[in-house]
Motif scaffolding. Structure first.
Motif, mmCIF file in Angstrom:
data_model
loop_
_atom_site.group_PDB
_atom_site.id
_atom_site.type_symbol
_atom_site.label_atom_id
_atom_site.label_comp_id
_atom_site.label_asym_id
_atom_site.label_seq_id
_atom_site.Cartn_x
_atom_site.Cartn_y
_atom_site.Cartn_z
ATOM 1 N N LEU A 115 0.804 -1.216 0.000
ATOM 2 C CA LEU A 115 0.000 0.000 0.000
ATOM 3 C C LEU A 115 0.844 1.276 0.000
ATOM 4 N N ASP A 116 1.962 1.266 0.683
ATOM 5 C CA ASP A 116 2.811 2.455 0.798
ATOM 6 C C ASP A 116 4.092 2.361 -0.014
ATOM 7 N N ASP A 117 4.135 1.418 -0.951
ATOM 8 C CA ASP A 117 5.331 1.226 -1.764
ATOM 9 C C ASP A 117 5.314 2.215 -2.935
ATOM 10 N N GLU A 118 5.964 3.343 -2.756
ATOM 11 C CA GLU A 118 5.945 4.411 -3.750
ATOM 12 C C GLU A 118 6.724 4.066 -5.017
ATOM 13 N N SER A 119 7.438 2.956 -5.021
ATOM 14 C CA SER A 119 8.185 2.575 -6.220
ATOM 15 C C SER A 119 7.252 2.288 -7.394
ATOM 16 N N PHE A 120 5.978 2.000 -7.105
ATOM 17 C CA PHE A 120 5.019 1.728 -8.173
ATOM 18 C C PHE A 120 4.426 3.005 -8.762
ATOM 19 N N ASP A 121 4.665 4.147 -8.116
ATOM 20 C CA ASP A 121 4.024 5.380 -8.554
ATOM 21 C C ASP A 121 4.482 5.832 -9.937
ATOM 22 N N ILE A 122 5.725 5.540 -10.288
ATOM 23 C CA ILE A 122 6.216 5.949 -11.613
ATOM 24 C C ILE A 122 5.401 5.269 -12.710
ATOM 25 N N GLY A 123 5.176 3.977 -12.566
ATOM 26 C CA GLY A 123 4.389 3.262 -13.563
ATOM 27 C C GLY A 123 2.938 3.687 -13.576
ATOM 28 N N ILE A 124 2.371 3.939 -12.394
ATOM 29 C CA ILE A 124 0.980 4.395 -12.314
ATOM 30 C C ILE A 124 0.837 5.772 -12.940
ATOM 31 N N GLN A 125 1.812 6.647 -12.694
ATOM 32 C CA GLN A 125 1.798 7.979 -13.299
ATOM 33 C C GLN A 125 1.867 7.886 -14.815
ATOM 34 N N ALA A 126 2.731 7.015 -15.331
ATOM 35 C CA ALA A 126 2.873 6.863 -16.782
ATOM 36 C C ALA A 126 1.574 6.366 -17.404
ATOM 37 N N GLU A 127 0.901 5.438 -16.737
ATOM 38 C CA GLU A 127 -0.353 4.915 -17.262
ATOM 39 C C GLU A 127 -1.457 5.960 -17.180
ATOM 40 N N SER A 128 -1.435 6.783 -16.138
ATOM 41 C CA SER A 128 -2.394 7.881 -16.014
ATOM 42 C C SER A 128 -2.184 8.899 -17.130
ATOM 43 N N ASP A 129 -0.936 9.233 -17.395
ATOM 44 C CA ASP A 129 -0.620 10.177 -18.468
ATOM 45 C C ASP A 129 -1.043 9.622 -19.822
ATOM 46 N N GLU A 130 -0.860 8.328 -20.012
ATOM 47 C CA GLU A 130 -1.265 7.708 -21.268
ATOM 48 C C GLU A 130 -2.776 7.826 -21.460
ATOM 49 N N ALA A 131 -3.531 7.603 -20.391
ATOM 50 C CA ALA A 131 -4.989 7.702 -20.493
ATOM 51 C C ALA A 131 -5.411 9.110 -20.900
ATOM 52 N N LEU A 132 -4.817 10.117 -20.266
ATOM 53 C CA LEU A 132 -5.186 11.503 -20.581
ATOM 54 C C LEU A 132 -4.723 11.919 -21.968
ATOM 55 N N LEU A 134 -5.141 10.269 -24.514
ATOM 56 C CA LEU A 134 -6.159 9.784 -25.441
ATOM 57 C C LEU A 134 -7.382 10.688 -25.503
ATOM 58 N N THR A 135 -7.623 11.448 -24.432
ATOM 59 C CA THR A 135 -8.862 12.217 -24.332
ATOM 60 C C THR A 135 -8.650 13.707 -24.152
ATOM 61 N N GLY A 136 -7.465 14.122 -23.733
ATOM 62 C CA GLY A 136 -7.251 15.477 -23.271
ATOM 63 C C GLY A 136 -7.310 15.498 -21.752
ATOM 64 N N LYS A 137 -6.769 16.541 -21.155
ATOM 65 C CA LYS A 137 -6.576 16.551 -19.707
ATOM 66 C C LYS A 137 -7.798 17.008 -18.916
ATOM 67 N N ASP A 138 -8.738 17.655 -19.546
ATOM 68 C CA ASP A 138 -9.863 18.224 -18.805
ATOM 69 C C ASP A 138 -10.985 17.199 -18.633
ATOM 70 N N VAL A 139 -10.629 16.039 -18.093
ATOM 71 C CA VAL A 139 -11.597 14.972 -17.868
ATOM 72 C C VAL A 139 -11.278 14.298 -16.534
ATOM 73 N N GLY A 140 -12.128 13.348 -16.156
ATOM 74 C CA GLY A 140 -11.888 12.571 -14.950
ATOM 75 C C GLY A 140 -11.862 11.094 -15.273
ATOM 76 N N GLY A 151 -8.425 2.660 -31.917
ATOM 77 C CA GLY A 151 -9.845 2.915 -31.736
ATOM 78 C C GLY A 151 -10.141 4.150 -30.908
ATOM 79 N N VAL A 152 -11.428 4.437 -30.756
ATOM 80 C CA VAL A 152 -11.858 5.654 -30.079
ATOM 81 C C VAL A 152 -11.652 5.551 -28.568
ATOM 82 N N ALA A 153 -11.412 6.690 -27.947
ATOM 83 C CA ALA A 153 -11.286 6.778 -26.493
ATOM 84 C C ALA A 153 -12.119 7.960 -26.015
ATOM 85 N N PHE A 154 -12.663 7.852 -24.806
ATOM 86 C CA PHE A 154 -13.532 8.919 -24.307
ATOM 87 C C PHE A 154 -13.643 8.820 -22.786
ATOM 88 N N PHE A 155 -13.968 9.946 -22.181
ATOM 89 C CA PHE A 155 -14.268 9.998 -20.752
ATOM 90 C C PHE A 155 -15.739 9.649 -20.565
#
Length: 222
Positions: A115-132, A134-140, A151-155
């Protein structure tokens, strides 16, 4: 709620779903939570990040197929619970919740130690950036990517109730149909019902609390 709908569609259309990571806590790390978000958001987003670290460790050792059952188990414990419990956002990221979900998904409960292993945050951040990307940053969340990589991507869609099996397929076809049109950007309404989830205090088939303006006063009704 959207993930539960996706599972219904998956069973009807024989889709393969790759459940991926997006962390609102990392996306918003540059913001002052006290001035930008309502009370409780910091604890809720932090709890989400902690559970994503557990999921990332599981995926690293057990593969991507383990994500669907684990995500469902997390969701059941967070959203299919009584409202008083759900308001304790810090509880959502505890070892007890993580261990219970891991056990339900048939995974070693020792992963709760991550739960507190911050070593995984780099990969999670990269995957979060990849998601945004696809759609632009002004989404959730959620973000859906249909027929990747081209294919298409959307929020969204943001839904407050679970459709039945027939409605699930119809909704899917409509959403994907809109998203396929290159010029389509947004369809939105601010009038909405509360999600039909035990954590929200709303039972299935209840509309939740809706504003009803009458004689100069606001009422809340079901």
């Amino acid at each position: 709620m959207t993930s539960k709908w996706i599972r219904i569609v998956q069973s009807q259309r024989d889709y393969a779903v790759d459940w991926r990571f997006i962390s609102l806590r990392l996306i918003n790390s540059h913001l002052d939570y006290d001035s930008h978000f309502p009370e409780g958001y910091d604890a809720q987003h932090t709890a989400g990040l902690r559970l994503l670290r557990v999921a990332s460790a599981v995926r690293e050792e057990h593969g991507r197929d383990a994500m669907g059952p684990l995500y469902a188990a997390f969701g059941a414990r967070i959203f299919e619970t009584d409202p008083d419990k759900s308001r304790d956002f810090g509880w959502q990221g505890t070892p007890e919740l993580a261990a219970g979900a891991l056990a339900e998904a048939g995974l070693p409960t020792s992963f709760a130690d991550r739960l507190d292993d911050e070593s995984f945050d780099i990969g999670i951040q990269a995957e979060s950036d990849e998601a945004l990307s696809l759609t632009g940053k002004d989404v959730g969340t959620p973000i859906l990517h249909f027929e990747p990589p081209e294919g298409v991507a959307f929020f969204g869609p943001v839904i407050s109730r679970l459709p039945d099996e027939e409605q699930a397929a119809q909704l899917w076809d409509h959403v994907v149909g809109l998203a396929r049109f290159p010029g389509f950007a947004e369809l939105k309404r601010s009038l909405r019902e509360r999600p039909q989830l035990p954590s929200m205090g709303v039972r299935a088939q209840e509309s939740g609390k809706v504003e009803d303006w009458h004689a100069g006063s606001r009422r809340l009704k079901k």
